[in-house]
Design an enzyme around this catalytic site. Structure first.
Site, PDB file in Angstrom:
ATOM      1  N   ASN A   1     -66.665 -54.786 197.880  1.00  9.86           N
ATOM      2  CA  ASN A   1     -67.515 -55.565 196.983  1.00  9.86           C
ATOM      3  C   ASN A   1     -67.375 -55.153 195.520  1.00  9.86           C
ATOM      4  OD1 ASN A   1     -68.841 -53.109 197.591  1.00  9.86           O
ATOM      5  ND2 ASN A   1     -70.839 -53.989 197.127  1.00  9.86           N
TER       6      ASN A   1
ATOM      7  N   LYS B   1     -70.207 -58.874 191.926  1.00  8.50           N
ATOM      8  CA  LYS B   1     -70.574 -57.968 190.834  1.00  8.50           C
ATOM      9  C   LYS B   1     -69.942 -58.428 189.517  1.00  8.50           C
ATOM     10  CE  LYS B   1     -71.459 -53.862 193.660  1.00  8.50           C
ATOM     11  NZ  LYS B   1     -71.158 -52.425 193.893  1.00  8.50           N
TER      12      LYS B   1
ATOM     13  N   ASP C   1     -70.656 -48.601 190.364  1.00  6.99           N
ATOM     14  CA  ASP C   1     -71.168 -48.714 191.723  1.00  6.99           C
ATOM     15  C   ASP C   1     -71.909 -47.432 192.095  1.00  6.99           C
ATOM     16  OD1 ASP C   1     -71.287 -49.583 194.550  1.00  6.99           O
ATOM     17  OD2 ASP C   1     -69.753 -48.039 194.849  1.00  6.99           O
TER      18      ASP C   1
ATOM     19  N   ASP D   1     -72.980 -46.137 195.919  1.00  2.00           N
ATOM     20  CA  ASP D   1     -72.481 -45.446 197.108  1.00  2.00           C
ATOM     21  C   ASP D   1     -70.969 -45.291 197.085  1.00  2.00           C
ATOM     22  OD1 ASP D   1     -74.998 -45.173 198.759  1.00  2.00           O
ATOM     23  OD2 ASP D   1     -75.002 -47.323 198.390  1.00  2.00           O
TER      24      ASP D   1
ATOM     25  N   ASP E   1     -65.449 -48.371 194.525  1.00  2.00           N
ATOM     26  CA  ASP E   1     -64.636 -47.859 195.635  1.00  2.00           C
ATOM     27  C   ASP E   1     -64.493 -48.818 196.799  1.00  2.00           C
ATOM     28  OD1 ASP E   1     -67.479 -47.391 196.387  1.00  2.00           O
ATOM     29  OD2 ASP E   1     -66.587 -46.426 198.141  1.00  2.00           O
TER      30      ASP E   1
ATOM     31  N   THR F   1     -74.981 -52.738 192.117  1.00  2.00           N
ATOM     32  CA  THR F   1     -75.177 -52.401 193.512  1.00  2.00           C
ATOM     33  C   THR F   1     -75.627 -53.600 194.323  1.00  2.00           C
ATOM     34  OG1 THR F   1     -76.516 -51.003 194.989  1.00  2.00           O
ATOM     35  CG2 THR F   1     -77.531 -51.679 192.941  1.00  2.00           C
ATOM     36  N   GLY F   2     -75.476 -53.486 195.632  1.00  2.00           N
ATOM     37  CA  GLY F   2     -76.022 -54.497 196.520  1.00  2.00           C
ATOM     38  C   GLY F   2     -77.511 -54.314 196.754  1.00  2.00           C
TER      39      GLY F   2
END
Length: 269
Positions: free
Chosen positions: A222, A196, A8, A10, A219, A42-43
């Site tokens: 998601n 994910k 991930d 962020d 973290d 990631t989103g």
């Protein structure tokens, strides 16, 4: 043996200044040199993470990313989409009606273009603050057609009001969509089944990898599906509590180079 590391951005790879530490860069470079696939999950769309891929040297043939929370699997060097699951126009109409009921602004992402809809005309979306590398354009519902690849819809608004409104979302929406809060001020709507973990599973199948050969590090809410899916699920020290509980291992925080420490412990051996 770990052959793919799903990471991930962020709160995980990035520190509080949205930068990658030299310790993390070095560990990732060493892992890649050993033949391990480094896959950012990631989103974001690919365009909003291109500078990180360049910085990490992940723009060669054979480098991949999972974008839109698992909705797309893409080649980093060309941007080619090798796996895709998107929303329909009718989905956007339904979510627009929900946003109107909640009196919150709705944004729709189509690759690196954000279509900002007037579901709450008196309220300004915060999404451009979160992702200033994307192209933002005002739109009305009639503009949303099948010509667009509709990757996801988001509501970005002040945390206190957003949290209160989330409680008002009818259960039927949760049955139809993946609804995930990915940051304090950001609620995301994805096609049902898209996580994910879904994206990683498709890439793993394409690459002929087993779950036991995958390490996932994250973290937030998601990130939970990929941490549960991977053979080795790693949570950051700064992760939300239920992600830490689900993980096989908890590494240091994102400001203490937790990604590097996990790679050193489980991959560079």
């Amino acid at each position: 043996m770990i052959k793919l590391i799903a990471i991930d951005l962020d709160g995980t790879l990035l520190n509080e200044e949205k930068k990658i530490s030299s310790e993390n860069k070095q560990a990732l470079a060493q892992a890649k040199a050993q033949g391990v696939k480094i896959v950012l999950c990631t989103g974001r769309p690919l365009a909003a993470m291109a500078h990180y891929l360049q910085e990490l040297g992940l723009v060669e043939e054979g480098d991949y990313s999972i974008t839109f929370n698992g909705g797309l699997v893409q080649k980093n060097d060309t941007g080619e989409i090798i796996e895709k699951k998107a929303m329909s126009v009718s989905d956007i109409h339904r979510l627009y009606a929900l946003a109107q009921e909640l009196d919150l602004p709705l944004d729709v992402l189509s690759d690196n273009v954000v279509l900002q809809l007037p579901s709450a005309p008196q309220k300004q979306s915060l999404y451009n603050v979160l992702n200033n590398l994307l192209q933002f354009q005002p739109a009305v519902l009639a503009d949303i057609t099948d010509e667009f690849v509709l990757n996801k819809a988001v509501i970005a608004y002040e945390q206190d009001e957003l949290d209160a409104k989330i409680k008002e979302i009818p259960s039927a929406y949760y049955e139809s969509y993946e609804i995930i809060k990915t940051r304090n001020v950001l609620l995301e709507f994805m096609p049902k089944g898209v996580t994910k973990a879904y994206g990683i599973s498709l890439l793993a199948k394409d690459l002929g990898l087993e779950r036991s050969e995958i390490m996932a590090i994250g973290d937030e809410e998601n990130d939970l599906p990929m941490i549960e899916y991977a053979g080795l699920g790693v949570a950051m020290e700064n992760a939300v509590p239920f992600v830490k509980e689900a993980a096989d291992h908890v590494t240091a925080s994102n400001i203490e180079h937790g990604v590097a420490k996990a790679i050193q412990q489980f991959v560079l051996v």
